[in-house]
Design a protein around this motif. Sequence first.
Motif, PDB file in Angstrom:
ATOM      1  N   ARG A  89      28.612  40.857  -5.592  1.00 52.21           N
ATOM      2  CA  ARG A  89      28.352  42.301  -5.665  1.00 52.21           C
ATOM      3  C   ARG A  89      29.114  43.028  -4.552  1.00 52.21           C
ATOM      4  O   ARG A  89      29.686  44.091  -4.774  1.00 52.21           O
ATOM      5  N   PHE A  90      29.134  42.450  -3.350  1.00 51.57           N
ATOM      6  CA  PHE A  90      29.897  43.041  -2.247  1.00 51.57           C
ATOM      7  C   PHE A  90      31.364  43.183  -2.644  1.00 51.57           C
ATOM      8  O   PHE A  90      31.975  44.234  -2.450  1.00 51.57           O
ATOM      9  N   ALA A  91      31.945  42.131  -3.216  1.00 52.36           N
ATOM     10  CA  ALA A  91      33.364  42.168  -3.601  1.00 52.36           C
ATOM     11  C   ALA A  91      33.623  43.252  -4.644  1.00 52.36           C
ATOM     12  O   ALA A  91      34.632  43.965  -4.573  1.00 52.36           O
ATOM     13  N   VAL A  92      32.708  43.396  -5.589  1.00 52.66           N
ATOM     14  CA  VAL A  92      32.857  44.422  -6.628  1.00 52.66           C
ATOM     15  C   VAL A  92      32.723  45.815  -6.026  1.00 52.66           C
ATOM     16  O   VAL A  92      33.482  46.728  -6.365  1.00 52.66           O
ATOM     17  N   HIS A  94      33.201  46.687  -2.828  1.00 51.38           N
ATOM     18  CA  HIS A  94      34.151  46.931  -1.730  1.00 51.38           C
ATOM     19  C   HIS A  94      35.438  46.124  -1.942  1.00 51.38           C
ATOM     20  O   HIS A  94      35.815  45.303  -1.106  1.00 51.38           O
ATOM     21  N   PRO A  95      36.133  46.367  -3.041  1.00 53.52           N
ATOM     22  CA  PRO A  95      37.298  45.530  -3.354  1.00 53.52           C
ATOM     23  C   PRO A  95      38.437  45.638  -2.331  1.00 53.52           C
ATOM     24  O   PRO A  95      39.132  44.641  -2.083  1.00 53.52           O
ATOM     25  N   ALA A  96      38.621  46.788  -1.740  1.00 52.91           N
ATOM     26  CA  ALA A  96      39.703  46.931  -0.751  1.00 52.91           C
ATOM     27  C   ALA A  96      39.382  46.145   0.518  1.00 52.91           C
ATOM     28  O   ALA A  96      40.258  45.460   1.067  1.00 52.91           O
ATOM     29  N   HIS A  97      38.153  46.232   0.965  1.00 50.08           N
ATOM     30  CA  HIS A  97      37.758  45.424   2.125  1.00 50.08           C
ATOM     31  C   HIS A  97      37.957  43.941   1.814  1.00 50.08           C
ATOM     32  O   HIS A  97      38.509  43.193   2.615  1.00 50.08           O
ATOM     33  N   PHE A  98      37.487  43.534   0.636  1.00 48.64           N
ATOM     34  CA  PHE A  98      37.550  42.141   0.229  1.00 48.64           C
ATOM     35  C   PHE A  98      38.992  41.632   0.213  1.00 48.64           C
ATOM     36  O   PHE A  98      39.268  40.512   0.648  1.00 48.64           O
ATOM     37  N   GLN A  99      39.927  42.460  -0.246  1.00 52.75           N
ATOM     38  CA  GLN A  99      41.336  42.068  -0.275  1.00 52.75           C
ATOM     39  C   GLN A  99      41.891  41.785   1.111  1.00 52.75           C
ATOM     40  O   GLN A  99      42.744  40.926   1.273  1.00 52.75           O
ATOM     41  N   VAL A 100      41.416  42.517   2.097  1.00 53.71           N
ATOM     42  CA  VAL A 100      41.976  42.430   3.454  1.00 53.71           C
ATOM     43  C   VAL A 100      41.265  41.386   4.314  1.00 53.71           C
ATOM     44  O   VAL A 100      41.906  40.673   5.091  1.00 53.71           O
ATOM     45  N   MET A 101      39.976  41.251   4.167  1.00 54.70           N
ATOM     46  CA  MET A 101      39.162  40.431   5.069  1.00 54.70           C
ATOM     47  C   MET A 101      39.611  38.984   5.191  1.00 54.70           C
ATOM     48  O   MET A 101      39.461  38.381   6.250  1.00 54.70           O
ATOM     49  N   PHE A 102      40.124  38.430   4.126  1.00 55.12           N
ATOM     50  CA  PHE A 102      40.413  36.998   4.100  1.00 55.12           C
ATOM     51  C   PHE A 102      41.911  36.703   4.084  1.00 55.12           C
ATOM     52  O   PHE A 102      42.336  35.656   3.611  1.00 55.12           O
ATOM     53  N   GLN A 103      42.691  37.633   4.627  1.00 52.66           N
ATOM     54  CA  GLN A 103      44.137  37.441   4.745  1.00 52.66           C
ATOM     55  C   GLN A 103      44.514  37.487   6.232  1.00 52.66           C
ATOM     56  O   GLN A 103      44.951  38.516   6.731  1.00 52.66           O
ATOM     57  N   ALA A 151      31.421  31.384  -4.713  1.00 53.98           N
ATOM     58  CA  ALA A 151      31.241  32.838  -4.745  1.00 53.98           C
ATOM     59  C   ALA A 151      32.569  33.561  -4.532  1.00 53.98           C
ATOM     60  O   ALA A 151      32.887  34.528  -5.237  1.00 53.98           O
ATOM     61  N   HIS A 152      33.352  33.086  -3.565  1.00 56.47           N
ATOM     62  CA  HIS A 152      34.630  33.740  -3.266  1.00 56.47           C
ATOM     63  C   HIS A 152      35.611  33.569  -4.425  1.00 56.47           C
ATOM     64  O   HIS A 152      36.293  34.526  -4.820  1.00 56.47           O
ATOM     65  N   GLY A 153      35.685  32.378  -4.971  1.00 57.95           N
ATOM     66  CA  GLY A 153      36.574  32.146  -6.104  1.00 57.95           C
ATOM     67  C   GLY A 153      36.183  32.980  -7.309  1.00 57.95           C
ATOM     68  O   GLY A 153      37.036  33.584  -7.964  1.00 57.95           O
ATOM     69  N   PHE A 154      34.898  33.043  -7.595  1.00 53.72           N
ATOM     70  CA  PHE A 154      34.418  33.852  -8.708  1.00 53.72           C
ATOM     71  C   PHE A 154      34.762  35.320  -8.474  1.00 53.72           C
ATOM     72  O   PHE A 154      35.274  35.993  -9.371  1.00 53.72           O
ATOM     73  N   ALA A 155      34.491  35.812  -7.271  1.00 49.30           N
ATOM     74  CA  ALA A 155      34.781  37.216  -6.954  1.00 49.30           C
ATOM     75  C   ALA A 155      36.268  37.512  -7.065  1.00 49.30           C
ATOM     76  O   ALA A 155      36.676  38.555  -7.593  1.00 49.30           O
ATOM     77  N   THR A 156      37.093  36.607  -6.585  1.00 48.27           N
ATOM     78  CA  THR A 156      38.541  36.800  -6.654  1.00 48.27           C
ATOM     79  C   THR A 156      39.015  36.831  -8.101  1.00 48.27           C
ATOM     80  O   THR A 156      39.798  37.702  -8.499  1.00 48.27           O
ATOM     81  N   LEU A 157      38.542  35.895  -8.904  1.00 47.21           N
ATOM     82  CA  LEU A 157      38.908  35.889 -10.324  1.00 47.21           C
ATOM     83  C   LEU A 157      38.427  37.158 -11.020  1.00 47.21           C
ATOM     84  O   LEU A 157      39.124  37.723 -11.867  1.00 47.21           O
ATOM     85  N   LEU A 158      37.255  37.620 -10.654  1.00 49.67           N
ATOM     86  CA  LEU A 158      36.698  38.839 -11.227  1.00 49.67           C
ATOM     87  C   LEU A 158      37.560  40.050 -10.868  1.00 49.67           C
ATOM     88  O   LEU A 158      37.945  40.837 -11.742  1.00 49.67           O
ATOM     89  N   LEU A 159      37.886  40.199  -9.582  1.00 51.63           N
ATOM     90  CA  LEU A 159      38.647  41.367  -9.131  1.00 51.63           C
ATOM     91  C   LEU A 159      40.080  41.378  -9.647  1.00 51.63           C
ATOM     92  O   LEU A 159      40.685  42.444  -9.764  1.00 51.63           O
ATOM     93  N   THR A 160      40.617  40.217  -9.952  1.00 46.61           N
ATOM     94  CA  THR A 160      41.983  40.150 -10.481  1.00 46.61           C
ATOM     95  C   THR A 160      41.979  40.151 -12.011  1.00 46.61           C
ATOM     96  O   THR A 160      43.010  39.879 -12.633  1.00 46.61           O
ATOM     97  N   HIS A 161      40.837  40.451 -12.602  1.00 49.15           N
ATOM     98  CA  HIS A 161      40.657  40.610 -14.048  1.00 49.15           C
ATOM     99  C   HIS A 161      40.938  39.342 -14.847  1.00 49.15           C
ATOM    100  O   HIS A 161      41.238  39.401 -16.033  1.00 49.15           O
ATOM    101  N   ASN A 162      40.804  38.207 -14.206  1.00 50.46           N
ATOM    102  CA  ASN A 162      40.981  36.942 -14.903  1.00 50.46           C
ATOM    103  C   ASN A 162      39.743  36.526 -15.689  1.00 50.46           C
ATOM    104  O   ASN A 162      39.805  35.574 -16.467  1.00 50.46           O
TER     105      ASN A 162
END
Length: 188
Positions: A89-92, A94-103, A151-162
């Motif tokens: 839910r956090f990733a959905v 706050h997608p911009a934060h999520f993109q940056v936090m783990f890079q 959770a992270h993999g699921f969120a990433t796949l979700l945000l990248t529309h996979n």
Amino acid sequence: MTSRDTYHHGDLRQAVLSAALDVIRTDGPAALSLRDLARRAGVSHAAPAHHFKDRTGLLTAIATEGHDLLTAALSDAADLRDAGVRYVRFAVDHPAHFQVMFQPDLLRPDDPELLAAKARSYEQLRTGVATLPAGRTTDPEITGIAAWSAAHGFATLLLTHNLDRTLGDRTPEEAFRALAAAMFKSGD
């Protein structure tokens, strides 16, 4: 716009952060430019540097804020599965934060505020593992990594529309609960 308007802003730091999050959400972190953000905020091109020094400083501030938001999202999770759902839910939300936090290549890895915020969010993730029944895990660190990876993999796949076609009418939360139930059959 007067000269005064160009150099003074009510809350420049927050205005630049908000504009940066909009850019990241639509075009990704590579599209960030302090000069463009200054233009969007209606201030001089040098003004954002007073708060962030440079682009890396801005991205580090976004990651720090993201970890604090993640900590808040996880803070009252009932158990490990609920923590995973809240992570998604956090990733959905706050997608911009999520993109940056783990890079880490985008950030100042030794920034004290970032390190403290990461420690707080990591501690919330560890708290979810601690809710597992006794004897359920022999290695809490590995269990934590597995749960975070899911959770992270699921969120990433979700945000990248996979997962768009796969989810159908299910909400991300419903889908992740089903995934967690399949992975952790005992209801942890």
